[in-house]
Design an enzyme around this catalytic site. Structure first.
Site, PDB file in Angstrom:
ATOM      1  N   LYS A   1       0.859  -1.182   0.000  1.00 27.76           N
ATOM      2  CA  LYS A   1       0.000   0.000   0.000  1.00 27.76           C
ATOM      3  C   LYS A   1       0.891   1.226   0.000  1.00 27.76           C
ATOM      4  CE  LYS A   1      -4.510   0.977   0.252  1.00 27.76           C
ATOM      5  NZ  LYS A   1      -5.606   0.254  -0.419  1.00 27.76           N
TER       6      LYS A   1
ATOM      7  N   GLY B   1     -19.459   7.596  -1.173  1.00 26.17           N
ATOM      8  CA  GLY B   1     -18.504   8.076  -2.155  1.00 26.17           C
ATOM      9  C   GLY B   1     -18.315   7.067  -3.260  1.00 26.17           C
TER      10      GLY B   1
ATOM     11  N   VAL C   1     -17.337   3.877  -3.523  1.00 28.58           N
ATOM     12  CA  VAL C   1     -17.918   2.544  -3.399  1.00 28.58           C
ATOM     13  C   VAL C   1     -19.352   2.604  -2.897  1.00 28.58           C
ATOM     14  CG1 VAL C   1     -17.734   0.321  -2.199  1.00 28.58           C
ATOM     15  CG2 VAL C   1     -15.666   1.470  -3.033  1.00 28.58           C
TER      16      VAL C   1
END
Length: 367
Positions: A89, A191, A193
């Site tokens: 990440k 938002g 998703v």
């Protein structure tokens, strides 16, 4: 001074005894304003894949803690999704509305390229497919690009689809039917998703209530689905008379306070790292709340961008994401059989795959 090694092993470990991350890279380019951290948790199954989050963290320590937790979650997510990819990440520290620029993104792409394929990036909070197009001008290790540039596009499409499949599986396990018709679902965060999840839920006949810190996001959903009710905030969703709580905002929404007040019988959402600290999964189980592990049900997005690596095909990716339904049911069955919360069962299954499949990479290929 930040103690990277001590922090990676102790302060951010969601599970006692968690192994340290393989590599943590701090990236800085003064002219463009780039300040980024790339964390590679585990490459047992292959190169690490995970999105880049662009967020105005209060300080470097907060950014580091977030990226380490997110990287670990990606290792487990990719393992459960059946991908030959490890967990990584990245975070870029800053306000994407003010600080994002072509120079900054391309400088960041250079840092990714310098890792030689150990980390492959994609979209996350604050980054979009168009950003991946710019990053990809400096590195071959960027996915989630726009379809015009050969990419998979917005990964929230299959993220929301996968969460919906996980929610259907949770309903099957708890109520004996995967149907969500008539079920009242509270979606926190509409938002990228969340608003797509609402589309699936409304189509399935569920009753939906939503909340979001952005009035514009709420208005967008209600313009499309006027029957959806909007509540003031997370605490209102938690206290509402709902069957399913779907956290789709930032992580840490499930803490001691929210679990004590939660009225839903199922928790299944798209947010990463929903459990605020170790032990929350046990509290949920003790209260009879069925928790669908976040990194399992929200893996549709990484399935989508991973498919891009070999040449993207939406139908193929969607078919793989639909398997989240069966995997979620499998996790619930293991949890019942072993007498552990689903989060523990999911961790065990992911760790088993990383160990068993990762082990064969030690077989010498002669070159």
């Amino acid at each position: 001074m930040t103690d990277v090694f001590g922090l990676s092993q102790k302060d951010t470990s969601p599970v006692s005894g968690q192994a340290a991350h393989e590599q943590v890279v701090f990236c800085a380019d003064e002219r463009s304003g780039l300040r980024a951290i790339i964390a590679i948790h585990n490459t047992a199954l292959g190169p690490s894949l995970g999105g880049t989050r662009f967020y105005p963290y209060d300080n470097e320590q907060a950014a580091l803690a977030d990226v380490l937790n997110l990287a670990r979650a990606m290792a487990y997510k990719n393992a459960l999704a059946g991908l030959d990819l490890g967990g990584g990440k990245a975070v870029i520290i800053g306000d994407p509305a003010k600080d994002k620029s072509e120079a900054l993104l391309r400088a960041y792409g250079r840092f990714i390229e310098s890792l030689g394929g150990r980390y492959i990036t994609a979209c996350d909070v604050g980054t979009y497919s168009e950003d991946m197009d710019l990053i990809a001008r400096e590195t071959t290790y960027a996915t989630g690009r726009t379809p015009a540039n050969g990419g998979a596009g917005d990964s929230s499409i299959l993220t929301a689809f996968g969460v919906f499949q996980g929610m259907r599986a949770a309903a099957q396990h708890k109520y004996g039917t995967p149907s969500l018709k008539g079920r009242r679902v509270g979606v926190e965060g509409v938002g990228k998703v969340g608003h797509r999840l609402v589309d699936h839920l409304v189509e399935a006949g569920a009753e939906v209530v939503i909340c979001d810190v952005s009035e514009r996001a709420v208005e967008r959903v209600r313009a499309r689905h006027p029957q959806v009710d909007a509540l003031a905030g997370q605490q209102d969703i938690i206290a509402a008379d709902i069957d399913v709580y779907a956290p789709c905002a930032l992580g840490g929404s499930l803490d001691d306070d929210t679990v004590a007040k939660l009225r839903a019988g199922i928790v299944c959402g798209g947010a990463n790292n929903q459990l605020a600290h170790p032990g929350v999964e046990k509290q949920l189980a003790e209260r009879g709340v069925l928790y669908a592990p976040d990194y399992l049900v929200n893996s549709g997005g990484v399935i989508q961008v991973a498919d891009e690596i070999g040449g993207f095909d939406m139908e193929r990716a969607r078919a793989k994401a639909s398997q989240i339904f069966d995997t979620t049911l499998k996790i619930f069955a293991i949890a019942d059989e072993e007498g552990v919360p689903p989060a523990v069962a999911a961790d065990r299954l992911a760790e088993r795959r990383m160990s068993e499949v990762g082990r064969i990479r030690a077989i010498w290929l002669g070159h």
